[in-house]
Design a protein around this motif. Structure first.
Motif, PDB file in Angstrom:
ATOM      1  N   TRP A 182      29.503  17.375  19.010  1.00  9.21           N
ATOM      2  CA  TRP A 182      29.536  16.638  17.135  1.00  9.21           C
ATOM      3  C   TRP A 182      28.238  16.193  16.742  1.00  9.21           C
ATOM      4  CZ3 TRP A 182      34.539  16.027  15.182  1.00  9.21           C
ATOM      5  CH2 TRP A 182      35.749  15.882  16.058  1.00  9.21           C
ATOM      6  N   LEU A 183      28.119  16.520  15.742  1.00  9.77           N
ATOM      7  CA  LEU A 183      27.412  15.790  14.574  1.00  9.77           C
ATOM      8  C   LEU A 183      27.584  14.694  15.001  1.00  9.77           C
ATOM      9  CD1 LEU A 183      25.321  15.711  12.770  1.00  9.77           C
ATOM     10  CD2 LEU A 183      26.270  16.909  10.974  1.00  9.77           C
ATOM     11  N   GLN A 207      42.230   8.714   9.275  1.00  8.05           N
ATOM     12  CA  GLN A 207      42.341   9.831   8.488  1.00  8.05           C
ATOM     13  C   GLN A 207      41.422  10.902   8.379  1.00  8.05           C
ATOM     14  OE1 GLN A 207      46.585  10.430   7.547  1.00  8.05           O
ATOM     15  NE2 GLN A 207      46.305   9.307   8.959  1.00  8.05           N
ATOM     16  N   LEU A 208      40.812  11.225   9.383  1.00  4.79           N
ATOM     17  CA  LEU A 208      39.726  11.179   9.387  1.00  4.79           C
ATOM     18  C   LEU A 208      39.803  12.756   8.696  1.00  4.79           C
ATOM     19  CD1 LEU A 208      38.068  10.604  12.768  1.00  4.79           C
ATOM     20  CD2 LEU A 208      37.443   9.701  10.301  1.00  4.79           C
ATOM     21  N   VAL A 209      38.828  13.811   8.342  1.00  2.75           N
ATOM     22  CA  VAL A 209      38.901  15.322   8.161  1.00  2.75           C
ATOM     23  C   VAL A 209      37.878  15.924   9.020  1.00  2.75           C
ATOM     24  CG1 VAL A 209      38.648  17.335   6.182  1.00  2.75           C
ATOM     25  CG2 VAL A 209      38.852  14.390   5.725  1.00  2.75           C
ATOM     26  N   ILE A 210      38.455  16.875   9.669  1.00  6.20           N
ATOM     27  CA  ILE A 210      37.510  17.905  10.766  1.00  6.20           C
ATOM     28  C   ILE A 210      36.869  18.672  10.466  1.00  6.20           C
ATOM     29  CG2 ILE A 210      37.220  18.075  13.177  1.00  6.20           C
ATOM     30  CD1 ILE A 210      37.888  15.882  13.302  1.00  6.20           C
ATOM     31  N   PHE A 211      35.826  19.319  10.748  1.00  6.97           N
ATOM     32  CA  PHE A 211      34.212  20.014  10.034  1.00  6.97           C
ATOM     33  C   PHE A 211      34.259  20.901  11.582  1.00  6.97           C
ATOM     34  CE2 PHE A 211      34.438  17.622   6.275  1.00  6.97           C
ATOM     35  CZ  PHE A 211      35.240  18.365   6.034  1.00  6.97           C
ATOM     36  N   VAL A 212      34.229  22.077  11.624  1.00  9.62           N
ATOM     37  CA  VAL A 212      33.086  22.888  12.348  1.00  9.62           C
ATOM     38  C   VAL A 212      32.614  23.926  11.213  1.00  9.62           C
ATOM     39  CG1 VAL A 212      35.161  24.685  11.844  1.00  9.62           C
ATOM     40  CG2 VAL A 212      33.691  24.505  14.185  1.00  9.62           C
ATOM     41  N   LEU A 219      32.253  18.243  13.133  1.00 12.57           N
ATOM     42  CA  LEU A 219      31.476  17.100  12.604  1.00 12.57           C
ATOM     43  C   LEU A 219      32.841  16.347  11.719  1.00 12.57           C
ATOM     44  CD1 LEU A 219      31.612  16.634   9.666  1.00 12.57           C
ATOM     45  CD2 LEU A 219      29.262  17.888   9.100  1.00 12.57           C
ATOM     46  N   CYS A 220      33.500  14.733  11.503  1.00 13.47           N
ATOM     47  CA  CYS A 220      34.225  14.160  10.485  1.00 13.47           C
ATOM     48  C   CYS A 220      33.738  14.046   9.900  1.00 13.47           C
ATOM     49  CB  CYS A 220      35.146  13.492  11.867  1.00 13.47           C
ATOM     50  SG  CYS A 220      34.386  12.340  12.954  1.00 13.47           S
ATOM     51  N   SER A 245      31.348  14.143  22.453  1.00 18.99           N
ATOM     52  CA  SER A 245      33.279  14.425  21.823  1.00 18.99           C
ATOM     53  C   SER A 245      33.302  13.270  20.541  1.00 18.99           C
ATOM     54  CB  SER A 245      34.438  13.981  21.982  1.00 18.99           C
ATOM     55  OG  SER A 245      35.323  13.242  21.254  1.00 18.99           O
ATOM     56  N   ASP A 246      33.357  13.191  19.244  1.00 20.98           N
ATOM     57  CA  ASP A 246      33.428  11.629  17.831  1.00 20.98           C
ATOM     58  C   ASP A 246      35.070  11.149  17.732  1.00 20.98           C
ATOM     59  OD1 ASP A 246      32.142  10.351  16.789  1.00 20.98           O
ATOM     60  OD2 ASP A 246      31.970  11.384  14.974  1.00 20.98           O
ATOM     61  N   VAL A 247      36.288  12.118  18.003  1.00 27.61           N
ATOM     62  CA  VAL A 247      36.923  11.940  17.833  1.00 27.61           C
ATOM     63  C   VAL A 247      38.054  11.968  18.676  1.00 27.61           C
ATOM     64  CG1 VAL A 247      38.807  12.096  16.536  1.00 27.61           C
ATOM     65  CG2 VAL A 247      36.874  12.655  15.518  1.00 27.61           C
TER      66      VAL A 247
END
Length: 162
Positions: free
Chosen positions: A82-83, A145-150, A119-120, A71-73
């Motif tokens: 998570w990367l 205000q992170l952007v989360i990607f998959v 990743l964020c 977990s990163d967030v």
């Protein structure tokens, strides 16, 4: 880039101090976390389970690193793995090393049986990942205000945000 190797961090412990230094200065110091705590985490990394790390190097020269973690967030514990902590030395940037390190972490996730990885990124870095095929899941997460990607790693019938 042909002279650069990417090794598992646990197999190259001589790089742990450098990886910790880069991660601490980039992300941990501002949060008030001690460098010693980060060093302890990295020393516990293994080669075949999460958490694990990879290090790019030219012989004994550090080039970059990345990690695979659960977990990163904090606000999104449902997303895993998570990367994280993708770092490329400034003199080595714009040569494909970030992509190579990211791909190695993706390969590690596949080898561990995962069908997706997250990743964020801070908003100003999010285009980098979008251009490389990462799918935006959500934006504006947490205090930064992170952007989360998959990225889907194989055939899956699940939705991207699951």
């Amino acid at each position: 880039m042909t002279d650069v190797l990417i090794s598992n961090l646990a197999a190259r412990p001589e790089f742990i101090g450098t990886v910790a230094d880069r991660m601490w200065h980039a992300w941990w110091r501002e949060a008030g976390e001690p460098l010693a705590t980060l060093l302890g985490h990295l020393r516990a990394f293994r080669t075949d389970v999460i958490p694990l790390g990879v290090v790019a190097h030219r012989g004994d020269e550090f080039v970059g690193s990345a990690i695979l973690i659960d977990s990163d967030v904090e606000e999104r514990p449902q997303y895993t793995p998570w990367l994280a902590a993708l770092w490329v030395e400034p003199a080595e940037r714009m040569r494909g090393m970030g992509e190579a390190l990211s791909q190695r972490i993706v390969d590690e996730a596949v080898a561990l049986g995962f069908d997706r990885i997250h990743l964020c990124a801070v908003p100003e870095k999010s285009d980098y990942y979008a251009r490389r095929g990462w799918i935006e899941v959500e934006r504006g997460v947490g205090p930064h205000q992170l952007v989360i990607f998959v990225r889907h790693l194989g055939v899956s019938t699940e939705t991207p945000d699951a």
